[in-house]
Write a protein that holds these residues in place. Structure first.
Motif, short mmCIF file in Angstrom:
data_model
loop_
_atom_site.label_atom_id
_atom_site.label_comp_id
_atom_site.label_asym_id
_atom_site.label_seq_id
_atom_site.Cartn_x
_atom_site.Cartn_y
_atom_site.Cartn_z
N GLN A 84 35.41 42.70 45.21
CA GLN A 84 36.54 42.61 44.09
C GLN A 84 36.22 43.24 42.95
O GLN A 84 37.02 44.05 42.28
N GLU A 86 42.00 37.97 48.98
CA GLU A 86 41.86 37.34 47.74
C GLU A 86 42.41 37.97 46.58
O GLU A 86 42.61 37.32 45.59
N SER A 101 43.39 33.81 40.94
CA SER A 101 41.91 33.85 41.03
C SER A 101 41.35 34.67 40.28
O SER A 101 41.89 35.70 39.90
N ILE A 106 39.18 37.73 39.50
CA ILE A 106 38.68 38.90 40.22
C ILE A 106 37.50 39.76 39.66
O ILE A 106 36.88 40.61 40.02
N ARG A 153 36.26 34.29 41.71
CA ARG A 153 37.21 33.45 42.86
C ARG A 153 37.62 32.00 42.30
O ARG A 153 38.34 31.22 42.95
N THR A 194 39.88 29.19 40.13
CA THR A 194 41.26 29.37 40.13
C THR A 194 41.99 29.34 38.72
O THR A 194 41.48 28.55 37.89
#
Length: 276
Positions: free
Chosen positions: A46, A156, A171, A173, A268, A270
């Motif tokens: 990511q 993701e 989320s 990254i 990751r 939230t």
């Protein structure tokens, strides 16, 4: 001669970066090599994707980008050359191209099949460099690979839209050098679902109801200094890549802390937006 860029998680302590550059210069004495980053967190796809997406467009068309993150070849992690948006990307099929190819359809993708490959634990040097030099000499992708259609995408990177379009669940990254937290929520998506409504952005136990366009926008210069917001205050903004970012104004992760450390946010985690 085309520019060759390097993006890896190799760091600078070991010999890897030097060996790659030396091999390129041995093949192409007049090569132009640019380091994008060698400080990607190990195997962090990511993070690599975010940095790559937001740097490649600054280079001229025809630039060749070697991406050395999670590059070991397996049955599910094939070696690829992707030609998209006028740029060549030499990388593993691990989803690192997702942020680019989700917006722009690749013109050509090949699975690398170079003759007499050198098997080993350093595929970026043994495979990717050879392909990059081949392209830099004017070679075609058909010579070094066969057509490939199963480019991996990472879920993701896509925020979830819930509550009948009233909630965006995003989320984290990327966390930058200042400890600023970048989410996967783009400005275009935010505006498409906002439709002029008020909103609340929730991150851990913090709530924000404004998203700025510049870091200093939180300061009301009409107020006295002791009354206005400033260094140490939390804000959300649309960053230069048009992603929603959480930041502490003029933060220093090594002293006063950062958005990541003070909010307790990591990859990751939230971040939620509710439209009211």
């Amino acid at each position: 001669m085309a520019i060759i860029t390097l993006t890896t998680d190799f760091g600078y302590k070991d010999h890897f970066v030097g060996a790659i550059k030396g091999t390129i210069y041995s093949e192409l004495e007049d090569a132009k090599i640019v380091d994008i980053s060698h400080a990607i967190s190990p195997f962090n796809i990511q993070e690599c994707a975010y940095i790559l997406k937001n740097s490649y467009k600054a280079f001229p068309k025809g630039t060749i980008h070697i991406v050395g993150v999670d590059a070991e070849c397996t049955e599910e992690n094939q070696h690829l050359a992707v030609y998209v948006d006028g740029h060549y990307f030499i990388l593993a099929n691990n989803g690192v191209s997702s942020l680019i190819t989700s917006e722009i359809k690749p013109d050509k993708i090949v699975e690398l099949k170079i003759p007499n490959p050198q098997p080993g634990a350093f595929p970026v040097l043994e495979i990717f460099v050879k392909v990059a030099c081949h392209i830099a000499r004017g070679g075609t992708l058909e010579v070094v690979g066969k057509k490939f259609d199963d480019l991996k995408e990472l879920k993701e990177f896509a925020p979830r839209i819930t509550n009948d379009g009233n909630t965006i669940a995003g989320s984290v990254i990327y966390i930058d050098n200042y400890g600023n937290v970048v989410t996967n929520i783009q400005k275009s998506l935010f505006e498409a679902y906002r439709k002029g409504r008020n909103f609340e952005l929730l991150a851990r136990n913090k709530k924000l109801t404004r998203i700025e366009n510049n870091y200093s926008d939180i300061i009301d210069f009409n107020l006295d200094r002791n009354q206005r917001k400033g260094p140490g205050d939390l804000l959300a903004l649309f960053n230069s890549a048009n992603y929603i970012e959480l930041a502490i104004y003029k933060s220093d992760p090594n002293t006063v802390g950062s958005a990541s450390s003070l909010l307790g946010l990591d990859y990751r985690d939230t971040v939620t937006i509710n439209f009211l």
